[in-house]
Design a protein around this motif. Structure first.
Motif, PDB file in Angstrom:
ATOM      1  N   SER A  45      44.357 -18.109-108.354  1.00 49.92           N
ATOM      2  CA  SER A  45      43.243 -17.996-107.421  1.00 49.92           C
ATOM      3  C   SER A  45      42.059 -17.277-108.068  1.00 49.92           C
ATOM      4  CB  SER A  45      43.672 -17.312-106.120  1.00 49.92           C
ATOM      5  OG  SER A  45      44.161 -16.019-106.347  1.00 49.92           O
ATOM      6  N   LEU A  46      42.311 -16.306-108.938  1.00 47.42           N
ATOM      7  CA  LEU A  46      41.222 -15.638-109.660  1.00 47.42           C
ATOM      8  C   LEU A  46      40.539 -16.596-110.631  1.00 47.42           C
ATOM      9  CD1 LEU A  46      42.823 -12.141-110.319  1.00 47.42           C
ATOM     10  CD2 LEU A  46      40.878 -12.667-108.812  1.00 47.42           C
ATOM     11  N   ALA A  47      41.323 -17.459-111.265  1.00 50.21           N
ATOM     12  CA  ALA A  47      40.738 -18.466-112.166  1.00 50.21           C
ATOM     13  C   ALA A  47      39.869 -19.439-111.374  1.00 50.21           C
ATOM     14  CB  ALA A  47      41.845 -19.215-112.909  1.00 50.21           C
ATOM     15  N   LEU A  48      40.287 -19.785-110.182  1.00 52.05           N
ATOM     16  CA  LEU A  48      39.503 -20.680-109.331  1.00 52.05           C
ATOM     17  C   LEU A  48      38.196 -20.009-108.893  1.00 52.05           C
ATOM     18  CD1 LEU A  48      39.565 -23.510-108.156  1.00 52.05           C
ATOM     19  CD2 LEU A  48      40.712 -22.559-106.147  1.00 52.05           C
ATOM     20  N   VAL A  49      38.257 -18.722-108.581  1.00 55.48           N
ATOM     21  CA  VAL A  49      37.042 -17.969-108.245  1.00 55.48           C
ATOM     22  C   VAL A  49      36.082 -18.000-109.429  1.00 55.48           C
ATOM     23  CG1 VAL A  49      36.126 -15.651-107.803  1.00 55.48           C
ATOM     24  CG2 VAL A  49      38.118 -16.475-106.524  1.00 55.48           C
ATOM     25  N   ALA A 108      42.417 -13.831-103.408  1.00 62.03           N
ATOM     26  CA  ALA A 108      42.389 -13.645-104.854  1.00 62.03           C
ATOM     27  C   ALA A 108      43.631 -12.871-105.265  1.00 62.03           C
ATOM     28  CB  ALA A 108      41.115 -12.909-105.258  1.00 62.03           C
ATOM     29  N   SER A 109      44.773 -13.353-104.806  1.00 57.96           N
ATOM     30  CA  SER A 109      46.021 -12.613-104.973  1.00 57.96           C
ATOM     31  C   SER A 109      46.848 -13.043-106.178  1.00 57.96           C
ATOM     32  CB  SER A 109      46.860 -12.740-103.705  1.00 57.96           C
ATOM     33  OG  SER A 109      47.094 -14.104-103.414  1.00 57.96           O
ATOM     34  N   SER A 110      46.424 -14.075-106.887  1.00 60.68           N
ATOM     35  CA  SER A 110      47.191 -14.528-108.044  1.00 60.68           C
ATOM     36  C   SER A 110      46.244 -14.870-109.184  1.00 60.68           C
ATOM     37  CB  SER A 110      48.017 -15.776-107.685  1.00 60.68           C
ATOM     38  OG  SER A 110      47.152 -16.879-107.462  1.00 60.68           O
ATOM     39  N   HIS A 139      38.290 -27.101-106.065  1.00 62.25           N
ATOM     40  CA  HIS A 139      39.067 -28.080-106.818  1.00 62.25           C
ATOM     41  C   HIS A 139      38.286 -29.382-106.974  1.00 62.25           C
ATOM     42  CE1 HIS A 139      42.766 -25.809-107.098  1.00 62.25           C
ATOM     43  NE2 HIS A 139      42.643 -25.490-105.827  1.00 62.25           N
ATOM     44  N   SER A 140      37.595 -29.801-105.927  1.00 62.94           N
ATOM     45  CA  SER A 140      36.817 -31.040-105.980  1.00 62.94           C
ATOM     46  C   SER A 140      35.511 -30.869-106.732  1.00 62.94           C
ATOM     47  CB  SER A 140      36.508 -31.538-104.568  1.00 62.94           C
ATOM     48  OG  SER A 140      37.690 -31.928-103.922  1.00 62.94           O
ATOM     49  N   PHE A 141      35.037 -29.645-106.882  1.00 61.17           N
ATOM     50  CA  PHE A 141      33.742 -29.388-107.506  1.00 61.17           C
ATOM     51  C   PHE A 141      33.851 -29.127-109.003  1.00 61.17           C
ATOM     52  CE2 PHE A 141      29.624 -27.135-107.945  1.00 61.17           C
ATOM     53  CZ  PHE A 141      28.821 -28.077-107.332  1.00 61.17           C
ATOM     54  N   LYS A 142      35.061 -29.019-109.522  1.00 59.14           N
ATOM     55  CA  LYS A 142      35.243 -28.755-110.953  1.00 59.14           C
ATOM     56  C   LYS A 142      34.529 -29.822-111.777  1.00 59.14           C
ATOM     57  CE  LYS A 142      39.511 -26.152-110.945  1.00 59.14           C
ATOM     58  NZ  LYS A 142      40.913 -26.140-111.308  1.00 59.14           N
ATOM     59  N   GLY A 143      33.833 -29.361-112.805  1.00 60.77           N
ATOM     60  CA  GLY A 143      33.118 -30.273-113.689  1.00 60.77           C
ATOM     61  C   GLY A 143      31.692 -30.565-113.236  1.00 60.77           C
ATOM     62  N   TRP A 144      31.341 -30.172-112.042  1.00 61.11           N
ATOM     63  CA  TRP A 144      29.987 -30.372-111.526  1.00 61.11           C
ATOM     64  C   TRP A 144      29.236 -29.058-111.553  1.00 61.11           C
ATOM     65  CZ3 TRP A 144      31.321 -33.404-106.451  1.00 61.11           C
ATOM     66  CH2 TRP A 144      31.749 -34.682-106.788  1.00 61.11           C
TER      67      TRP A 144
END
Length: 93
Positions: free
Chosen positions: A53-57, A48-50, A31-36
């Motif tokens: 969470s898959l989008a975050l992966v 990776a159950s939702s 979450h903190s690394f988005k955009g970097w």
């Protein structure tokens, strides 16, 4: 160096100094690394159950920056939902 801190102001200060710091190993959430981006990444996947969470992966895996000196991505996965992913890879051709 990390960006982890429960206090909002301190967390924001750490995040702003995170990227501008020296070349030490640094740890943060996706979450903190988005955009970097970075040319050297270790991504740890614990669930990776939702769809979220898959989008975050996916977001984490796409933070690798192409570089003339090479780029390196290491994935550490303990998510049971993805246990069979590597076993299916050869079958996909």
């Amino acid at each position: 160096m990390t960006t982890f801190d429960d206090r909002g102001v301190e967390s924001k200060r750490r995040k702003m100094g995170f990227w501008m710091g020296n070349a030490r190993v640094k740890a943060t959430t996706l979450h903190s690394f988005k955009g970097w981006e970075s040319r050297l990444l270790v991504v740890q996947i614990t669930r990776a159950s939702s769809d979220d969470s898959l989008a975050l992966v996916y977001a984490g895996l796409t933070r690798l920056k192409r570089n003339v000196r090479g780029s390196h991505l290491t994935v550490v996965c303990s998510a049971p939902e993805l246990a069979g992913f590597g076993r299916r890879w050869p079958e996909q051709g």
